[in-house]
Design a protein around this motif. Structure first.
Motif, PDB file in Angstrom:
ATOM      1  N   MET A   1       0.919  -1.083   0.118  1.00  0.00           N
ATOM      2  CA  MET A   1      -0.141  -0.149   0.064  1.00  0.00           C
ATOM      3  C   MET A   1       0.812   1.243   0.072  1.00  0.00           C
ATOM      4  O   MET A   1       1.817   1.300   0.645  1.00  0.00           O
ATOM      5  CB  MET A   1      -0.874  -0.071   1.289  1.00  0.00           C
ATOM      6  N   PRO A   2       0.458   2.250  -0.738  1.00  0.00           N
ATOM      7  CA  PRO A   2       1.224   3.661  -0.609  1.00  0.00           C
ATOM      8  C   PRO A   2       1.197   4.263   0.690  1.00  0.00           C
ATOM      9  O   PRO A   2       0.148   3.997   1.397  1.00  0.00           O
ATOM     10  CB  PRO A   2       0.526   4.328  -1.760  1.00  0.00           C
ATOM     11  N   PRO A   3       1.925   5.059   1.064  1.00  0.00           N
ATOM     12  CA  PRO A   3       2.023   5.935   2.643  1.00  0.00           C
ATOM     13  C   PRO A   3       0.676   6.546   2.677  1.00  0.00           C
ATOM     14  O   PRO A   3       0.402   6.968   1.530  1.00  0.00           O
ATOM     15  CB  PRO A   3       3.367   6.522   2.344  1.00  0.00           C
ATOM     16  N   ASP A   4       0.427   6.736   3.606  1.00  0.00           N
ATOM     17  CA  ASP A   4      -0.848   7.421   3.929  1.00  0.00           C
ATOM     18  C   ASP A   4      -0.625   8.993   3.623  1.00  0.00           C
ATOM     19  O   ASP A   4       0.624   9.666   3.526  1.00  0.00           O
ATOM     20  CB  ASP A   4      -1.196   7.604   5.465  1.00  0.00           C
ATOM     21  N   THR A   5      -1.673   9.567   3.099  1.00  0.00           N
ATOM     22  CA  THR A   5      -1.377  11.347   2.649  1.00  0.00           C
ATOM     23  C   THR A   5      -2.097  12.303   3.723  1.00  0.00           C
ATOM     24  O   THR A   5      -3.336  11.763   4.099  1.00  0.00           O
ATOM     25  CB  THR A   5      -2.161  11.327   1.358  1.00  0.00           C
ATOM     26  N   TYR A   6      -1.427  12.936   4.274  1.00  0.00           N
ATOM     27  CA  TYR A   6      -2.017  13.889   5.196  1.00  0.00           C
ATOM     28  C   TYR A   6      -2.677  14.988   4.637  1.00  0.00           C
ATOM     29  O   TYR A   6      -2.318  15.610   3.848  1.00  0.00           O
ATOM     30  CB  TYR A   6      -0.867  14.436   6.097  1.00  0.00           C
ATOM     31  N   SER A   7      -4.337  14.801   4.649  1.00  0.00           N
ATOM     32  CA  SER A   7      -5.098  15.762   3.730  1.00  0.00           C
ATOM     33  C   SER A   7      -4.906  17.268   4.188  1.00  0.00           C
ATOM     34  O   SER A   7      -5.236  17.955   3.343  1.00  0.00           O
ATOM     35  CB  SER A   7      -6.481  15.329   4.032  1.00  0.00           C
TER      36      SER A   7
ATOM     37  N   GLN B   1      -8.192   9.584  12.040  1.00  0.00           N
ATOM     38  CA  GLN B   1      -8.952  10.235  10.844  1.00  0.00           C
ATOM     39  C   GLN B   1      -7.935  10.262   9.500  1.00  0.00           C
ATOM     40  O   GLN B   1      -8.695  10.216   8.716  1.00  0.00           O
ATOM     41  CB  GLN B   1      -9.648  11.358  11.331  1.00  0.00           C
ATOM     42  N   HIS B   2      -6.876  10.305   9.688  1.00  0.00           N
ATOM     43  CA  HIS B   2      -6.192  10.377   8.709  1.00  0.00           C
ATOM     44  C   HIS B   2      -5.148   9.131   8.175  1.00  0.00           C
ATOM     45  O   HIS B   2      -4.514   9.233   6.965  1.00  0.00           O
ATOM     46  CB  HIS B   2      -4.863  11.595   8.823  1.00  0.00           C
ATOM     47  N   LEU B   3      -5.624   8.063   8.709  1.00  0.00           N
ATOM     48  CA  LEU B   3      -4.913   7.003   8.451  1.00  0.00           C
ATOM     49  C   LEU B   3      -5.753   5.873   7.569  1.00  0.00           C
ATOM     50  O   LEU B   3      -6.999   5.860   7.891  1.00  0.00           O
ATOM     51  CB  LEU B   3      -4.379   6.281   9.653  1.00  0.00           C
ATOM     52  N   SER B   4      -4.988   5.073   6.715  1.00  0.00           N
ATOM     53  CA  SER B   4      -5.968   4.376   6.051  1.00  0.00           C
ATOM     54  C   SER B   4      -6.119   2.940   6.795  1.00  0.00           C
ATOM     55  O   SER B   4      -6.934   2.262   6.419  1.00  0.00           O
ATOM     56  CB  SER B   4      -4.792   3.981   4.779  1.00  0.00           C
ATOM     57  N   ASP B   5      -5.368   2.895   7.792  1.00  0.00           N
ATOM     58  CA  ASP B   5      -5.597   1.379   8.629  1.00  0.00           C
ATOM     59  C   ASP B   5      -5.615   1.884  10.499  1.00  0.00           C
ATOM     60  O   ASP B   5      -4.786   1.533  10.957  1.00  0.00           O
ATOM     61  CB  ASP B   5      -4.596   0.550   8.299  1.00  0.00           C
ATOM     62  N   PRO B   6      -6.881   2.720  10.467  1.00  0.00           N
ATOM     63  CA  PRO B   6      -6.907   2.957  12.232  1.00  0.00           C
ATOM     64  C   PRO B   6      -6.606   1.703  12.799  1.00  0.00           C
ATOM     65  O   PRO B   6      -6.263   2.013  14.197  1.00  0.00           O
ATOM     66  CB  PRO B   6      -8.073   3.712  12.007  1.00  0.00           C
ATOM     67  N   VAL B   7      -7.332   0.617  12.357  1.00  0.00           N
ATOM     68  CA  VAL B   7      -7.464  -0.334  13.481  1.00  0.00           C
ATOM     69  C   VAL B   7      -6.143  -1.115  13.686  1.00  0.00           C
ATOM     70  O   VAL B   7      -5.716  -1.195  14.888  1.00  0.00           O
ATOM     71  CB  VAL B   7      -8.287  -1.592  12.901  1.00  0.00           C
ATOM     72  N   GLY B   8      -5.168  -1.036  12.550  1.00  0.00           N
ATOM     73  CA  GLY B   8      -3.764  -1.321  12.742  1.00  0.00           C
ATOM     74  C   GLY B   8      -2.847  -0.617  13.594  1.00  0.00           C
ATOM     75  O   GLY B   8      -2.324  -0.936  14.364  1.00  0.00           O
ATOM     76  N   ALA B   9      -3.156   0.916  13.423  1.00  0.00           N
ATOM     77  CA  ALA B   9      -2.712   1.835  14.303  1.00  0.00           C
ATOM     78  C   ALA B   9      -3.037   1.590  15.768  1.00  0.00           C
ATOM     79  O   ALA B   9      -2.107   1.631  16.800  1.00  0.00           O
ATOM     80  CB  ALA B   9      -2.994   3.134  13.894  1.00  0.00           C
ATOM     81  N   LEU B  10      -4.438   1.209  16.090  1.00  0.00           N
ATOM     82  CA  LEU B  10      -4.733   0.974  17.409  1.00  0.00           C
ATOM     83  C   LEU B  10      -4.140  -0.072  17.893  1.00  0.00           C
ATOM     84  O   LEU B  10      -3.779  -0.270  19.177  1.00  0.00           O
ATOM     85  CB  LEU B  10      -6.204   0.984  17.510  1.00  0.00           C
ATOM     86  N   ARG B  11      -3.803  -1.383  17.212  1.00  0.00           N
ATOM     87  CA  ARG B  11      -3.200  -2.376  17.739  1.00  0.00           C
ATOM     88  C   ARG B  11      -1.845  -2.058  18.172  1.00  0.00           C
ATOM     89  O   ARG B  11      -1.436  -2.810  19.159  1.00  0.00           O
ATOM     90  CB  ARG B  11      -3.394  -3.450  16.566  1.00  0.00           C
ATOM     91  N   GLU B  12      -0.943  -1.250  17.387  1.00  0.00           N
ATOM     92  CA  GLU B  12       0.121  -0.921  17.707  1.00  0.00           C
ATOM     93  C   GLU B  12       0.222  -0.319  18.903  1.00  0.00           C
ATOM     94  O   GLU B  12       1.264  -0.303  19.746  1.00  0.00           O
ATOM     95  CB  GLU B  12       0.674  -0.478  16.434  1.00  0.00           C
ATOM     96  N   MET B  13      -0.744   0.806  18.991  1.00  0.00           N
ATOM     97  CA  MET B  13      -0.728   1.579  20.287  1.00  0.00           C
ATOM     98  C   MET B  13      -0.872   0.497  21.545  1.00  0.00           C
ATOM     99  O   MET B  13      -0.270   0.780  22.651  1.00  0.00           O
ATOM    100  CB  MET B  13      -1.683   2.690  20.062  1.00  0.00           C
ATOM    101  N   ARG B  14      -1.960  -0.213  21.206  1.00  0.00           N
ATOM    102  CA  ARG B  14      -2.298  -1.460  22.380  1.00  0.00           C
ATOM    103  C   ARG B  14      -0.762  -2.057  22.633  1.00  0.00           C
ATOM    104  O   ARG B  14      -0.653  -2.170  23.836  1.00  0.00           O
ATOM    105  CB  ARG B  14      -3.113  -2.127  21.842  1.00  0.00           C
ATOM    106  N   ARG B  15       0.033  -2.252  21.752  1.00  0.00           N
ATOM    107  CA  ARG B  15       1.083  -3.153  21.957  1.00  0.00           C
ATOM    108  C   ARG B  15       2.076  -2.581  22.900  1.00  0.00           C
ATOM    109  O   ARG B  15       2.553  -3.096  23.797  1.00  0.00           O
ATOM    110  CB  ARG B  15       1.702  -3.638  20.573  1.00  0.00           C
ATOM    111  N   VAL B  16       2.244  -1.148  22.762  1.00  0.00           N
ATOM    112  CA  VAL B  16       3.132  -0.720  23.617  1.00  0.00           C
ATOM    113  C   VAL B  16       2.709   0.163  24.869  1.00  0.00           C
ATOM    114  O   VAL B  16       3.501   0.737  25.409  1.00  0.00           O
ATOM    115  CB  VAL B  16       3.949   0.723  22.746  1.00  0.00           C
TER     116      VAL B  16
END
Length: 265
Positions: free
Chosen positions: A1-7, A113-128
């Motif tokens: 996937m391409p990197p996220d674009t900050y709108s 709101q700016h991420l293509s995979d917010p669930v993945g981001a939350l999983r990573e935040m949960r990990r740490v």
């Protein structure tokens, strides 16, 4: 996937908004859960103003602010008054540079709101996040923004914003999905709430209307609207004029709805 674009991008008009944010106006839902000595990670810290304010609430605890934008981190370092315990660095929310269970608090304001995979981001935040710690996130719901007097040009602005963020694989109405996203990320104890910013006096109207008038024609919003074929410069100028007109109305009123979560295991 391409990197996220900050709108929004990082034009001065965008940073003007970010620098206005404080713990009280942007993280009040989290403040009762902060305590001296906690470690805190601020994801998507931007120019660092909110990070520094949160750091004061957990002193002498250590705080790390990360952002994907090099320029934002450079700006944040300039206001870092406690570099011995507050660190700013370029980072990736999808691959946080920290071992499991590092932080007591992981915070993200208007990031998911700016991420293509917010669930993945939350999983990573949960990990740490440490056992017993909390992940705190707050995001807007653009479809629920409300204003008076009515102006079809501002309706068009909101429509354009939704089209641009959708093109960027982001979610303008992220706030309404935070609870479900956190559940999908594996959190078992999630408290959801909401709050608003309201601009209804001459000073706040001038500030809010002025920064959006500038953003509509000068920030990445403008460049993307034209590049994606959703608007031309003439229409953007008309929308900017609508923001200035709104800001000058004695009955001008604007409410920005935010949803919030406190997520734990």
């Amino acid at each position: 996937m391409p990197p996220d674009t900050y709108s929004h991008g990082h034009h001065e008009s965008v940073l003007r908004s970010h620098r206005w944010r404080t713990a009280e106006n942007s993280a009040a839902y989290l403040l009762p859960h902060l305590a001296p000595g906690q470690s805190l990670l601020d994801v998507g810290c931007g120019p660092g103003n909110l990070t520094v304010d949160l750091a004061a609430r957990v002193a002498p605890g250590t705080v790390v602010g990360i952002d994907a934008a090099v320029d934002a981190i450079a700006a944040a370092k300039k206001i870092d008054v406690a570099p011995d315990r507050v660190t700013f660095a370029v980072g990736d929310v999808y691959a946080l540079d920290a071992p499991d269970a590092t932080y007591d608090v992981v915070h993200a304001h208007q990031v998911l709101q700016h991420l293509s995979d917010p669930v993945g981001a939350l999983r990573e935040m949960r990990r740490v996040t440490k056992p017993g710690g909390v992940v705190a996130a707050r995001d807007g719901v653009y479809a629920s923004f409300a204003w008076a007097p009515d102006d079809p040009r501002l309706d068009r602005w909101n429509e354009l914003y939704h089209r641009i963020t959708k093109h960027n694989r982001a979610e303008a109405d992220a706030g309404r999905y935070l609870l479900g996203w956190a559940q999908r990320a594996g959190f078992t104890d999630v408290t959801a709430s909401s709050s608003t910013w309201t601009f209804a006096d001459p000073e706040s109207r001038a500030w809010w209307g002025g920064l959006w008038a500038d953003r509509v024609v000068s920030s990445s919003f403008a460049g993307q609207a034209v590049e994606y074929g959703y608007a031309d410069r003439a229409e953007l100028d008309a929308i900017a004029a609508a923001w200035r007109t709104w800001s000058e109305q004695p009955d001008g009123w604007y409410a920005v709805l935010h949803a919030e979560i406190l997520a734990r295991d």
